[in-house]
Motif scaffolding. Structure first.
Motif, short mmCIF file in Angstrom:
data_model
loop_
_atom_site.label_atom_id
_atom_site.label_comp_id
_atom_site.label_asym_id
_atom_site.label_seq_id
_atom_site.Cartn_x
_atom_site.Cartn_y
_atom_site.Cartn_z
N ALA A 41 0.43 -1.40 -0.07
CA ALA A 41 -0.22 -0.38 0.36
C ALA A 41 0.97 0.99 0.24
N VAL A 42 0.44 2.29 -1.08
CA VAL A 42 0.80 3.29 -0.72
C VAL A 42 0.33 4.39 -0.96
N SER A 43 0.75 6.04 0.03
CA SER A 43 -0.17 6.64 0.07
C SER A 43 0.42 7.79 -0.22
N ASP A 44 -0.70 8.99 -0.87
CA ASP A 44 -0.10 10.51 -1.76
C ASP A 44 1.06 10.92 -0.48
N ASP A 45 1.17 10.53 0.27
CA ASP A 45 1.77 11.15 1.92
C ASP A 45 3.42 10.28 1.55
N GLY A 46 3.16 9.42 0.89
CA GLY A 46 4.32 8.43 0.72
C GLY A 46 4.48 7.81 2.18
N ASP A 70 16.08 -6.24 3.99
CA ASP A 70 16.69 -5.95 2.58
C ASP A 70 15.40 -5.11 2.51
N ALA A 71 14.24 -5.73 2.44
CA ALA A 71 12.63 -5.52 1.61
C ALA A 71 12.85 -3.67 2.69
N LYS A 72 12.20 -3.70 3.63
CA LYS A 72 13.42 -2.30 4.52
C LYS A 72 13.79 -1.12 3.65
N THR A 73 15.02 -1.44 3.72
CA THR A 73 16.17 -0.75 3.16
C THR A 73 15.51 -0.33 1.91
N ALA A 74 15.31 -1.36 1.08
CA ALA A 74 15.69 -0.82 -0.19
C ALA A 74 14.28 0.63 -0.64
N LEU A 75 13.05 -0.14 0.28
CA LEU A 75 12.13 1.16 0.05
C LEU A 75 12.32 2.53 0.85
N SER A 76 13.39 1.60 1.84
CA SER A 76 13.16 3.15 2.62
C SER A 76 14.46 4.22 2.28
N SER A 83 7.18 7.63 5.65
CA SER A 83 7.82 5.90 5.89
C SER A 83 7.34 4.82 5.40
N VAL A 84 8.40 3.58 6.39
CA VAL A 84 8.26 2.16 5.38
C VAL A 84 8.03 1.07 6.29
N SER A 85 6.84 0.45 6.28
CA SER A 85 6.86 -0.57 7.65
C SER A 85 7.24 -1.62 6.29
N VAL A 86 7.63 -2.50 7.24
CA VAL A 86 7.70 -4.08 5.95
C VAL A 86 6.86 -4.95 6.89
N ALA A 87 6.50 -6.22 7.54
CA ALA A 87 5.88 -7.45 7.82
C ALA A 87 5.91 -8.63 7.17
#
Length: 241
Positions: A41-46, A70-76, A83-87
């Motif tokens: 999910a991606v919001s307009d606020d980033g 690695d996913a959180k790092t790549a997205l950050s 903000s980035v949340s990976v679960a």
């Protein structure tokens, strides 16, 4: 259903490209190709939220953590994320891993005394295996295209002799990942230190490399089958705005 804004669509594409760089270390394939991305999910606020899933609940915790981290790092590293949340879903250590990811605790901070292995050392081991498999794949393709060339001659092949395409690109990526030269005049058939092979070692090295490649590809095929068994529709990823 409200249409997404062009900016949100563009950012979703950015997220997929970033996740394309996250590799399962054991299977040497992106989590996107393996269908390990359950939702994003991606919001307009980033703000970005991604859920990952694995073929079984008992996949090795160190591999699971490595991919999620690695996913959180790549997205950050995307320049627009706020903000980035990976679960990680449906894993026996999901609660531990997700808590560690949320606080950026790192592998040892997440698992404490149970984290005996160094993740970077583990990553290096599997990157070397990935290089061996990519090397064998390239040389086997070359011999298939030029059947008059003997296996012994593969010791003299340089990168510039390989045809352009995905197989060569993957070999170059794997070489770069372990610090090997990607110059056109660099020999293809080398070990992880860049040393070549001569004499009887050439055919022996090719046989060992073929075994490594078959093992990696077989594990990937097996994991895809497990994923299909575990989830009703493993080929569909939920994408939210």
């Amino acid at each position: 259903m409200t249409a997404n804004s062009p900016r949100t669509d563009s950012r979703r594409a950015d997220v997929w490209r970033a996740l394309d760089t996250v590799i399962d270390p054991e299977l040497d394939e992106p989590v996107t190709d393996l269908d390990f991305v359950a939702s994003l999910a991606v919001s307009d606020d980033g703000d970005v939220a991604v859920h990952l899933r694995l073929p079984t609940s008992f996949c090795a915790p160190n591999f699971a953590y490595l991919m999620a981290s690695d996913a959180k790092t790549a997205l950050s590293e995307l320049d627009w994320t706020r903000s980035v949340s990976v679960a990680l879903d449906d894993h026996h250590d999901s609660a531990i891993i997700n808590a560690g990811l949320a606080t950026d605790a790192g592998y040892r901070g997440t698992f404490g005394h149970e984290a005996e292995d160094d993740l970077e050392e583990l990553r290096t081991i599997f990157r070397r295996k990935a290089h061996v498999a990519a090397m064998e794949r390239s040389l086997t393709a070359l011999m298939a295209a030029h059947p008059w060339r003997s296996p012994q001659e593969m010791a003299t092949v340089v990168l510039g002799d390989l045809p352009p395409g995905r197989t060569t690109d993957e070999l170059l990526d794997r070489r770069s990942a372990i610090g090997l030269s990607t110059r056109p005049d660099a020999p293809v058939m080398v070990d992880h230190l860049g040393a070549g092979y001569v004499g009887l070692d050439v055919q022996l090295a090719l046989r060992r490399a073929r075994s490594t490649r078959i093992s990696i590809e077989g594990n990937a095929h097996f994991c895809r089958g497990l994923l299909r068994t575990r989830y009703d529709d493993p080929d569909r990823t939920t994408i939210s705005a």
